[in-house]
Enzyme design. Sequence first.
Site, PDB file in Angstrom:
ATOM      1  N   GLY A  89      -9.144   2.475   7.826  1.00 45.05           N
ATOM      2  CA  GLY A  89      -9.975   2.126   6.676  1.00 45.05           C
ATOM      3  C   GLY A  89     -11.331   1.615   7.119  1.00 45.05           C
ATOM      4  CB  CYS A  90     -14.552   1.541   5.346  1.00 49.40           C
ATOM      5  SG  CYS A  90     -13.995   0.990   3.727  1.00 49.40           S
ATOM      6  CE1 TYR A  91     -15.548  -4.057   2.675  1.00 53.33           C
ATOM      7  CE2 TYR A  91     -13.694  -3.161   1.454  1.00 53.33           C
ATOM      8  CZ  TYR A  91     -14.981  -3.652   1.475  1.00 53.33           C
ATOM      9  OH  TYR A  91     -15.704  -3.741   0.310  1.00 53.33           O
ATOM     10  CB  THR A 142     -13.480   0.585  11.138  1.00 50.68           C
ATOM     11  OG1 THR A 142     -12.484   1.596  10.944  1.00 50.68           O
ATOM     12  CG2 THR A 142     -14.366   0.958  12.320  1.00 50.68           C
TER      13      THR A 142
END
Lengths: 345, 345, 345, 345
Positions: free
Chosen positions: D149-151, D153
Site C-alpha cells: 500500500g501507499c501509506y 511504503t
Amino acid sequence: MKIKVGVVGGTGYTGVELLRLLAMHENVEVVAVTSRGESGNLVSSLFPSLRGFLDIAFCDPESVDLSICDVVFYATPNGIAMQQVPELLAKGVRVIDLAADFRIKDIPTWEKWYGMTHACPDAVAKAVYGLCEINRDEIKDAQLIANPGCYPTSVQLPLIPLLEKGLVSKDNIIADCKSGVSGAGRGAAVSSLMSEVNESFKAYGVSGHRHLPEIEQGLSFAAKQEVQMTFTPHLVPMNRGILSTIYVDLIDTDVNAVQAYLEEFYKDDAFVDVLPIGSLPETRSVKGANICRFSLHQPQGRNKLVIVSVIDNLVKGAAGQAVQNMNIMFGFKETAYINFVPLLP
Amino acid sequence: MKIKVGVVGGTGYTGVELLRLLAMHENVEVVAVTSRGESGNLVSSLFPSLRGFLDIAFCDPESVDLSICDVVFYATPNGIAMQQVPELLAKGVRVIDLAADFRIKDIPTWEKWYGMTHACPDAVAKAVYGLCEINRDEIKDAQLIANPGCYPTSVQLPLIPLLEKGLVSKDNIIADCKSGVSGAGRGAAVSSLMSEVNESFKAYGVSGHRHLPEIEQGLSFAAKQEVQMTFTPHLVPMNRGILSTIYVDLIDTDVNAVQAYLEEFYKDDAFVDVLPIGSLPETRSVKGANICRFSLHQPQGRNKLVIVSVIDNLVKGAAGQAVQNMNIMFGFKETAYINFVPLLP
Amino acid sequence: MKIKVGVVGGTGYTGVELLRLLAMHENVEVVAVTSRGESGNLVSSLFPSLRGFLDIAFCDPESVDLSICDVVFYATPNGIAMQQVPELLAKGVRVIDLAADFRIKDIPTWEKWYGMTHACPDAVAKAVYGLCEINRDEIKDAQLIANPGCYPTSVQLPLIPLLEKGLVSKDNIIADCKSGVSGAGRGAAVSSLMSEVNESFKAYGVSGHRHLPEIEQGLSFAAKQEVQMTFTPHLVPMNRGILSTIYVDLIDTDVNAVQAYLEEFYKDDAFVDVLPIGSLPETRSVKGANICRFSLHQPQGRNKLVIVSVIDNLVKGAAGQAVQNMNIMFGFKETAYINFVPLLP
Amino acid sequence: MKIKVGVVGGTGYTGVELLRLLAMHENVEVVAVTSRGESGNLVSSLFPSLRGFLDIAFCDPESVDLSICDVVFYATPNGIAMQQVPELLAKGVRVIDLAADFRIKDIPTWEKWYGMTHACPDAVAKAVYGLCEINRDEIKDAQLIANPGCYPTSVQLPLIPLLEKGLVSKDNIIADCKSGVSGAGRGAAVSSLMSEVNESFKAYGVSGHRHLPEIEQGLSFAAKQEVQMTFTPHLVPMNRGILSTIYVDLIDTDVNAVQAYLEEFYKDDAFVDVLPIGSLPETRSVKGANICRFSLHQPQGRNKLVIVSVIDNLVKGAAGQAVQNMNIMFGFKETAYINFVPLLP
C-alpha cells in the site's frame, strides 16, 4: 417582519449557498428544506458549515406543505420546478426558480436545448427574468422569477446597456467564459472529481451550451433584433468564480464614451461595479459576494472592445441574485443581508 | 454606538481580513489604516474586495495621530508593536496586537525564539492573552491584548480543559498541525509562490517553531506544571484553514468521559463547537468564520486520544478572534458582526 | 555520442525543466549550469527533484568558459542573452535562447515592446525562429535559435498552416489564452504568491502583452500580409499548462475541410496531435510532455471556427521545444529523450 | 527482449499510471488492458495523455486469455484478484497485485479489515510482500507479488531498519500521514469531487484504516514482537503525493547515529534517498518518480525522533513499485525505465 421561506432541493452547491444567505437573513424564517434522499437528516450533518446556524432537518418533498410559505426557492435540477410550480402559484405562493425552467420565452427553443417537453408554457409567459438591475420594476410584482444563469449574468450585465444604446455591433460578439467547478454541481460524476479537474484547464460545451440561447435572448431583446454570438465556456480548477472575456466591435465610439455610459447606467446599483478603464478584475474580488465587477479595454486603440467581467457563480450567479430578487419582491432593502464583503484570500 | 478604530499595518492577509470584518461591524468606525509603502493609496486599490465597503486611503504611520482611537489593532510583523504600544497605552488607548510581541510572559524565552531584545517587558506583564473562551474575564478590562497565534488557538482550546482537569497526561503530547499558506503572510518570498507551494505538501519548522513556546506556556499554565510537547507544522496547498491532529495519553478515563467534560465546558461558547465523537472536521466547515470545531477519537480502544481541531487561521486564528476580543473589551455582544456562516465550498 | 551542454540561468522554472530533460538525455553531458546568486551551491539543493540525477554545483557566470560547449542554452530574463551571445557565436558555439532576445525580426518593434535597446541586431537577423514543425529545415544548420514563446507556440501551430493556405481570414482573429502560473517565473513577486493566485482567475496584459508582436509576426509571415489580432492572456490557478481558444472566420470552407488539411499537414509530426473534430483537449493531456494537441469546432454551423489548443508551457512552450531544437541541430532523432508520456493526473 | 504484459483493471489512477510506465518500458509489450465498462474503447480515449503512446483498446475481461502473458498486473478494487489469480498461477503466469488481496498474512485479520471472506488463503501464504528494498531476494523468484500500500511504503521504509536494529521503541509509534486525492481512486463519489476536496483539509479513517494492520504486520516482523501504532491518514487538496510524519521514541541513541545507520542501510538503493539531517522533504520532490525520500529530526534535543517521509502515492506507492517488482522478477535492471526525474513544479 419575517417571511416564511421554503427551499426545494437543498443538497447541491446552489442550495447550500442559498441556505448560508437565508440563515443570516433577519427577515427570513426557513420553514422547510426538502430532499428526497436526505429526508430526516440534519441539514448541518450534510453541510457542517451550517452547524449552529440552521439546525433543522431535511423534510420529504412529498409530505411537506409548501403553501404555508410566502416564497419558495427551487434549487433543483432543470425540469423539476415546472412540474410543481403551477400548483404553488395557484395557491398564491411566490416562487424563485434557480434552475432554467422559466428562463427561455420561446418554448421550442427551450425544449430543443433542454431535451424535455415543457410542462407549463403559460407559467413561462408570466415569469419575470430576474436580472435584477435590468428588470427591477417587473420583479417587484412578479409571482414567478426565473433566476438567471451564471454565465448569462456575467455577460448580459455589461452588454445589455451597450446593445440597447447601439454602442457596439450585434455581429461578431464572442464571450469566452471561465467558471469554477462548483458550477458543475454536486452530483457524483467522474468528470467533476478533484483528480480530473485540478491542475488542468479545459473548454467544454464548445459545440453548444444551454446558456447560449439564454444570452442570445437577452441580447436580442436589448438590441431589438436577433443577435447571434459565439459562447465558449471553460472549466477553471477552483471552486467559485466566473470570469467572462467579451469581445465586441465598437460602433463609431471609443472606450471612454462607453465607460462614461456604463458608469452612468449603473450609478445607483450597489451590486454592479464598473471598474476604471483598463482594470484587471479577479474572481477573488467578488468571492462570497453578490457583486458583478467589470472593466473595459480597447487594446492597441483598435476597434475591438474587450470587456472583462467577474462574478461569484454561486452568489450573483445564483443564490445571491435569488435573494436579491426576494428582497425586491418583498419590499426589503435590496441589499439586505446580502451585502457582505468578499472573502480574500 | 460606534467606537473609533485604528489599524496599524493593513497590507497583509491578517490586515485585510481584519478590515473585512471591521467594515461590516456596525459599532465600528475605521478612522485610520496605516502603511508606510502604500500611504496615500486607496485601501481598495490594494484589496479590490473592499471596493465599495471601505473607501479610505492608507495613511502614513508617522503623521497619523492614533491617540484619537478607542482601540488600535496591530497587524504588523513581530517586533513593531512593542516599539509603539507603550505610548498609546500611556494615552489611554486600548491595543490588540495580532503579532507575537506580548504573548510570551517569560522575556528570555521570547527573546530567544524571536531573536530580538524586548522593548517593553512591563507591557508584557500587563498584557492579557486573548484566548477568549479561556480568559474572558480578564479580557473585559484589559488595556492590552496579546491575540493568540493561529496554531496555538487550535491546539489550546481542546487541550487546556483536559490538562486543567487531569484527564490527559502532560507527557507525550504531540500536535501535528497543518496550515494553509495565508499563514505565511503576504511578503514576496519565493517559498510562498504558487508554483512552489501548489500541488505539494511539506513540513516546516520541525526543529522548532515560535508557536511551540506559546503552546507550552498555555498548557503548562493549565497543567500547573511544566509541559513539553512535540509540535510539527506543515504547509497545505490551500489559502485558508488549520487542522491540528493532537495525540495525548488518557489518564484513567476514556473518550466518552472526555467528550462529556468538553461539551459541558464549552456549552455556552458560540465559537467553540465540540463535534460528536468520531466526527471528521474539515477546514472548510469554518472557512471565513470565527469558529473552532474539534472532535475526539480513541482508535482501536487503545489509550491514545486523538483530537482533530479546525479553525480558519485568518479568523479564529487571527482577525476574528481579535474582533471577538474587541467585542468583549467594549461590552458589545461577544458574537456581534463576526457570527457569519462559513463559506462552503 | 555525447555533446557538451551549458545552461546559463538555471534557477527559474524554465531552467529546472530544461535540466530535468537534459539530465535524462543520453546524448548530453551538462558541463555547466550558471547562476550568480547560487554559485557554489548544488543544483539539487535548490531543486531537490534533481537529487541523484544532476549532482553538480552552480558555477559563476563570470569565471566559467562556455566556449568548450557544443551548445549553450539561455534560460535567462530577457536582455541577458543578447549581451553574451555574439562572443559565443564568434567562437563557434551554437546557442538556443529561451528568452525573447532574438524572436522579433523588426528591431524597433522589439525595442518598443521590451523597453531596451537591442545589443546585437545582426544576430537577430541570423537567428532562426525555432518553431520546430514550421522551420525544421532552417533549424538544422542554425547557429542561433530563438526558441518561441509559450503562447505563440500554442497559437501559431494551428493557425500558420491555415493562413498560409488561405482557409481563414486574417481579420478578426482572437486568441483568448490561459496559462498556469509557472509562466510568471520564479521571481519573488507578491502577484505570484499562492494566496494571491490560488482560487482566483484573472486576465492580465489585456492592453498589450509582449507575445502579441511575436504572434502577429508569425501570422503575417504565413499570410504574406500584415495580420493584426486580439490577444488576451489569463492566469489559471495551476502550475503548468496553456490552453488557447482561438476564434477565426472561415473563408469559403468548413470545419471538415480544415480538419483534413491540418491532419495532412502534421501527419509526420510526433509532437503535434490534431485531435478529432469536436474534441475537448485538456492541459493535463500534455503535462510534462513536448506535445501540442488541438481540436477544431464550428459551433452552430456558423462561420466562426473555434480552435482549442493545449501545450505544457514549460515543455513544448519552452524547455522541451528547446531540446527538440537541439536534437534537430545535432542530428539526433528529433524525439530523442523528450518523448515522455504526459503525467495524468 | 520483450515480455508480454497484461493489465487487469486499467481505468483507475493506479491503472493509468501503470500504463504510462509500461508504455515507456522497452522490455515490455502490453498485450491486454481489460475493463468491463470500457471494453472496445481506445485506452487513449479515456486517458488522452496516452494518445500516441498506447493505441490499443480495452478488452473484455471475460473473453481475453491472459495466460499468454508473462506477467499480469491487477489494478483492480480489493477482492477481485483473489478470485482470478489462482487460475493464472496454475498456468505459470506471474502476478503482481496492486490491490490488498495478498498483503496480510493473517487471514482473519484480513477478513476483518476488508469485510470479505478470502478466496485463496493458500496463495496468500506463497505471496511475497513486494517492498522491494526490504524483500528483494524473495521477489526475484516470486510468482505472486503483493504490491505494498501507499501509506505502508512511506512508513515502513524508514521504520523497518530502525525496529530491526532496536534503535527506536516499539511503543508510542505514531504515523500522521497525508495523501493527495488520487489515492481515493477514480470512482464517482461525492466525497472526491473537486468542490468537496479543494481548499479544504481533513483527517479520515481516524478510527481505523486498512493500512493500519498492513503497517503493524511489517513493523512487528521487523521488531520480532507485536507492534501497535497509531495511524491517522489525512486528505491533502492536491492530486499526487504522500507525506508521512512519524514520531518514535529513541532507545539509547540520537539522531546522528540513526542517520548513519540508515545511510549505510540504503546506500545501494537508487530509490530510497536518506536526506541530510534536518532536511524538509516536499512531495513535489518525488512527483512522477519512483523515489522515497525521508529525513530525520530530533526537535529540541528531546527523546522524540521525527521522521518525515515522502513518496508519490501512484509511483513508489503503487505503479512504480509494481514495475520495480517486475524488473526484479524478470532480471531487468531494477531501475529500468522507471528512473525518471521528478516533475517540478
